[in-house]
Design an enzyme around this catalytic site. Structure first.
Site, PDB file in Angstrom:
ATOM      1  CE  LYS A 161      -4.405   0.788   2.362  1.00 40.57           C
ATOM      2  NZ  LYS A 161      -5.055   0.811   3.681  1.00 40.57           N
TER       3      LYS A 161
HETATM    4  C1  E4P Z   1      -8.157   1.540   4.095  1.00 46.33           C
HETATM    5  O1  E4P Z   1      -7.574   0.622   4.657  1.00 46.33           O
HETATM    6  C2  E4P Z   1      -8.119   2.886   4.758  1.00 46.33           C
HETATM    7  O2  E4P Z   1      -6.833   3.107   5.310  1.00 46.33           O
HETATM    8  C3  E4P Z   1      -9.174   2.975   5.837  1.00 46.33           C
HETATM    9  O3  E4P Z   1     -10.405   2.491   5.335  1.00 46.33           O
HETATM   10  C4  E4P Z   1      -9.316   4.412   6.321  1.00 46.33           C
HETATM   11  O4  E4P Z   1     -10.432   4.492   7.171  1.00 46.33           O
HETATM   12  P1  E4P Z   1     -10.642   5.767   8.119  1.00 46.33           P
HETATM   13  O5  E4P Z   1     -10.977   6.941   7.205  1.00 46.33           O
HETATM   14  O6  E4P Z   1     -11.785   5.406   9.013  1.00 46.33           O
HETATM   15  O7  E4P Z   1      -9.334   5.986   8.849  1.00 46.33           O
END
Ligand code: E4P
Length: 214
Positions: free
Chosen positions: A83
């Site tokens: 990622k």
């Molecule tokens: C995906 O893994 C993203 O990092 C995650 O869904 C972010 O979510 P948040 O906006 O609740 O931190």
């Protein structure tokens, strides 16, 4: 649409994995930090728990560092998806990973142009954060529709992971709008299957059956 769970908590992953609905896992530095455990140990436990794409985010902000980190993460398992953030350096890293056949998930995407750039750089997945857009009064779900339309029109293979999910309606709407995956927090998974009429209907069935036995 397929389901991912958005957590670095292995117990949460195991619990939902028993439902038979999970395709994989997404993590991010904040989710990992919340568990307070060694990152690689956590990833290895997740790898042993589920056979599907597991997104692990790099911390470096320069392409060279991202590539070095990402290659180490990818070496842990064929299921690891590296990622990287939607930045210039992230795009440079994605281009290199794409050539190396290392899967990538470009994260922190907040508009369709970012998603198109990530796809053209060779991203395997893009993660538009619909909840964070909603949080500031913008239309996160419209972004899912826009990206899905652009990818469809241009025949792009990159897959959409609807991320930053806040509640069940986000899941329903992401599915309707063509997202390939939704990555869902544990709490929201539990909400997805609940309906008061299901509960009351089951109680009635059981009560009627019990009465018949008398
Ligand atoms: C995906 O893994 C993203 O990092 C995650 O869904 C972010 O979510 P948040 O906006 O609740 O931190």
């Amino acid at each position: 649409m397929r389901f991912l769970i958005d957590t670095a908590n292995v117990e949460e992953i195991r619990d939902i994995h028993e439902w038979g609905v999970l395709a994989g896992v997404t993590t991010n530095p904040s989710l990992v930090a919340k568990e307070g455990r060694d990152f690689i140990d956590t990833l290895n436990e997740i790898i042993d728990t589920i056979d599907g794409p597991i997104s692990a985010e790099v911390i470096s902000v320069d392409a060279k560092g991202m590539i070095e980190e990402g290659e180490k993460l990818a070496a842990l398992s064929k299921n690891i998806v590296v990622k990287v953030p939607m930045t210039e350096e992230g795009l440079k890293a994605v281009k290199v990973f794409s050539k190396k056949k290392i899967k990538t998930n470009v994260t922190l995407i907040f508009n369709a142009n970012q998603a198109l750039l990530a796809a053209r750089a060779g991203a395997t997945y893009v993660s538009p954060f619909l909840g964070r857009l909603d949080d500031i009064g913008q239309d996160g779900l419209q972004l899912i529709s826009d990206i899905a339309e652009i990818f469809e029109v241009h025949g792009l293979d990159t897959e959409i992971i609807a991320a930053s999910i806040r509640h069940p309606i986000h899941v329903t709407e992401a599915a309707k709008r063509g997202s390939h995956f939704a990555t869902i927090p544990y709490k929201v998974f539990k909400q997805l299957l609940q309906h008061p009429l299901t509960d009351s209907g089951l109680q009635k069935f059981l009560a009627d059956w019990a009465n018949m036995q008398k």
